[in-house]
Write a protein that holds these residues in place. Structure first.
Motif, PDB file in Angstrom:
ATOM      1  N   LYS A 182       0.838  -1.203   0.000  1.00 23.95           N
ATOM      2  CA  LYS A 182       0.000   0.000   0.000  1.00 23.95           C
ATOM      3  C   LYS A 182       0.877   1.258   0.000  1.00 23.95           C
ATOM      4  O   LYS A 182       0.599   2.218  -0.705  1.00 23.95           O
ATOM      5  CB  LYS A 182      -0.909  -0.003   1.222  1.00 23.95           C
ATOM      6  N   ASN A 183       1.944   1.236   0.798  1.00 25.09           N
ATOM      7  CA  ASN A 183       2.810   2.405   0.923  1.00 25.09           C
ATOM      8  C   ASN A 183       3.771   2.588  -0.247  1.00 25.09           C
ATOM      9  O   ASN A 183       4.092   3.720  -0.602  1.00 25.09           O
ATOM     10  CB  ASN A 183       3.615   2.347   2.220  1.00 25.09           C
ATOM     11  N   LEU A 184       4.236   1.484  -0.825  1.00 23.85           N
ATOM     12  CA  LEU A 184       5.265   1.564  -1.864  1.00 23.85           C
ATOM     13  C   LEU A 184       4.768   1.249  -3.261  1.00 23.85           C
ATOM     14  O   LEU A 184       5.382   1.646  -4.238  1.00 23.85           O
ATOM     15  CB  LEU A 184       6.418   0.609  -1.523  1.00 23.85           C
ATOM     16  N   GLY A 185       3.693   0.486  -3.349  1.00 20.81           N
ATOM     17  CA  GLY A 185       3.200   0.067  -4.643  1.00 20.81           C
ATOM     18  C   GLY A 185       3.493  -1.407  -4.883  1.00 20.81           C
ATOM     19  O   GLY A 185       4.351  -2.013  -4.248  1.00 20.81           O
ATOM     20  N   HIS A 186       2.771  -1.984  -5.813  1.00 27.81           N
ATOM     21  CA  HIS A 186       2.879  -3.408  -6.129  1.00 27.81           C
ATOM     22  C   HIS A 186       4.254  -3.755  -6.708  1.00 27.81           C
ATOM     23  O   HIS A 186       4.763  -3.053  -7.575  1.00 27.81           O
ATOM     24  CB  HIS A 186       1.779  -3.811  -7.118  1.00 27.81           C
ATOM     25  N   GLY A 187       4.840  -4.852  -6.216  1.00 30.00           N
ATOM     26  CA  GLY A 187       6.084  -5.368  -6.769  1.00 30.00           C
ATOM     27  C   GLY A 187       7.350  -4.769  -6.193  1.00 30.00           C
ATOM     28  O   GLY A 187       8.443  -5.228  -6.495  1.00 30.00           O
ATOM     29  N   PHE A 188       7.233  -3.779  -5.359  1.00 25.57           N
ATOM     30  CA  PHE A 188       8.413  -3.132  -4.777  1.00 25.57           C
ATOM     31  C   PHE A 188       9.063  -4.055  -3.752  1.00 25.57           C
ATOM     32  O   PHE A 188      10.248  -4.334  -3.819  1.00 25.57           O
ATOM     33  CB  PHE A 188       7.969  -1.819  -4.116  1.00 25.57           C
ATOM     34  N   VAL A 189       8.265  -4.514  -2.770  1.00 21.29           N
ATOM     35  CA  VAL A 189       8.707  -5.500  -1.777  1.00 21.29           C
ATOM     36  C   VAL A 189       7.730  -6.660  -1.844  1.00 21.29           C
ATOM     37  O   VAL A 189       6.546  -6.486  -1.589  1.00 21.29           O
ATOM     38  CB  VAL A 189       8.748  -4.914  -0.349  1.00 21.29           C
ATOM     39  N   GLU A 190       8.230  -7.843  -2.209  1.00 19.13           N
ATOM     40  CA  GLU A 190       7.373  -9.019  -2.339  1.00 19.13           C
ATOM     41  C   GLU A 190       7.597 -10.049  -1.244  1.00 19.13           C
ATOM     42  O   GLU A 190       6.852 -11.009  -1.128  1.00 19.13           O
ATOM     43  CB  GLU A 190       7.583  -9.658  -3.713  1.00 19.13           C
ATOM     44  N   ASP A 191       8.645  -9.852  -0.435  1.00 14.99           N
ATOM     45  CA  ASP A 191       8.965 -10.788   0.637  1.00 14.99           C
ATOM     46  C   ASP A 191       9.744 -10.038   1.704  1.00 14.99           C
ATOM     47  O   ASP A 191      10.439  -9.066   1.405  1.00 14.99           O
ATOM     48  CB  ASP A 191       9.804 -11.950   0.080  1.00 14.99           C
ATOM     49  N   VAL A 192       9.619 -10.495   2.953  1.00 13.44           N
ATOM     50  CA  VAL A 192      10.387  -9.924   4.052  1.00 13.44           C
ATOM     51  C   VAL A 192      11.105 -11.068   4.748  1.00 13.44           C
ATOM     52  O   VAL A 192      10.504 -12.096   5.058  1.00 13.44           O
ATOM     53  CB  VAL A 192       9.495  -9.172   5.063  1.00 13.44           C
ATOM     54  N   GLU A 193      12.393 -10.891   4.944  1.00 12.92           N
ATOM     55  CA  GLU A 193      13.206 -11.881   5.659  1.00 12.92           C
ATOM     56  C   GLU A 193      13.593 -11.302   7.004  1.00 12.92           C
ATOM     57  O   GLU A 193      14.178 -10.213   7.074  1.00 12.92           O
ATOM     58  CB  GLU A 193      14.466 -12.203   4.861  1.00 12.92           C
ATOM     59  N   PHE A 194      13.251 -12.015   8.082  1.00  7.82           N
ATOM     60  CA  PHE A 194      13.555 -11.554   9.429  1.00  7.82           C
ATOM     61  C   PHE A 194      14.790 -12.290   9.939  1.00  7.82           C
ATOM     62  O   PHE A 194      14.808 -13.515   9.985  1.00  7.82           O
ATOM     63  CB  PHE A 194      12.368 -11.798  10.361  1.00  7.82           C
ATOM     64  N   ARG A 195      15.805 -11.533  10.322  1.00  8.22           N
ATOM     65  CA  ARG A 195      17.049 -12.103  10.835  1.00  8.22           C
ATOM     66  C   ARG A 195      17.272 -11.644  12.272  1.00  8.22           C
ATOM     67  O   ARG A 195      17.248 -10.459  12.560  1.00  8.22           O
ATOM     68  CB  ARG A 195      18.241 -11.631  10.000  1.00  8.22           C
ATOM     69  N   VAL A 196      17.530 -12.606  13.152  1.00  4.30           N
ATOM     70  CA  VAL A 196      17.819 -12.278  14.544  1.00  4.30           C
ATOM     71  C   VAL A 196      19.248 -11.754  14.634  1.00  4.30           C
ATOM     72  O   VAL A 196      20.187 -12.377  14.139  1.00  4.30           O
ATOM     73  CB  VAL A 196      17.646 -13.506  15.461  1.00  4.30           C
TER      74      VAL A 196
END
Length: 102
Positions: A78-92
């Motif tokens: 919603k904030n960036l538009g479609h296709g900008f960020v398609e996945d989020v990887e969380f690293r400790v």
């Protein structure tokens, strides 16, 4: 790729006289997209293609955020538009490991 949305977001962020790249836009949008409580315990650090890499302070937060992944992606879209960020990887990242270096 939602450049109008990204442009609107950039106007709300403060990048005085600096060249802005996609990674910086995505990382800056993180805190705005997830809210103050989550942003205080996480930090977006890099964009690899369309995957946003986010550091978290412990595995408990990592697991909670994994469960919220779909919601987070929807807000990022919603904030960036479609296709900008398609996945989020969380690293400790242990306290002081990366945050103090930056």
């Amino acid at each position: 790729m939602g450049m109008e949305r990204a442009s609107k977001l950039m106007r709300g962020l403060n990048f005085p006289g600096e060249k802005v790249d996609l990674e910086r836009i995505a990382c800056s949008a993180w805190a705005q997209s997830v809210g103050r409580k989550i942003a205080a315990r996480t930090r977006a650090v890099r964009l690899v293609r369309t995957r946003l890499v986010v550091e978290v302070e412990d595995d408990i937060w990592r697991r909670q955020l994994l469960g919220m992944g779909g919601q987070i992606l929807a807000v990022l879209e919603k904030n960036l538009g479609h296709g900008f960020v398609e996945d989020v990887e969380f690293r400790v990242v242990r306290a002081g490991a990366s945050r103090s270096a930056r």
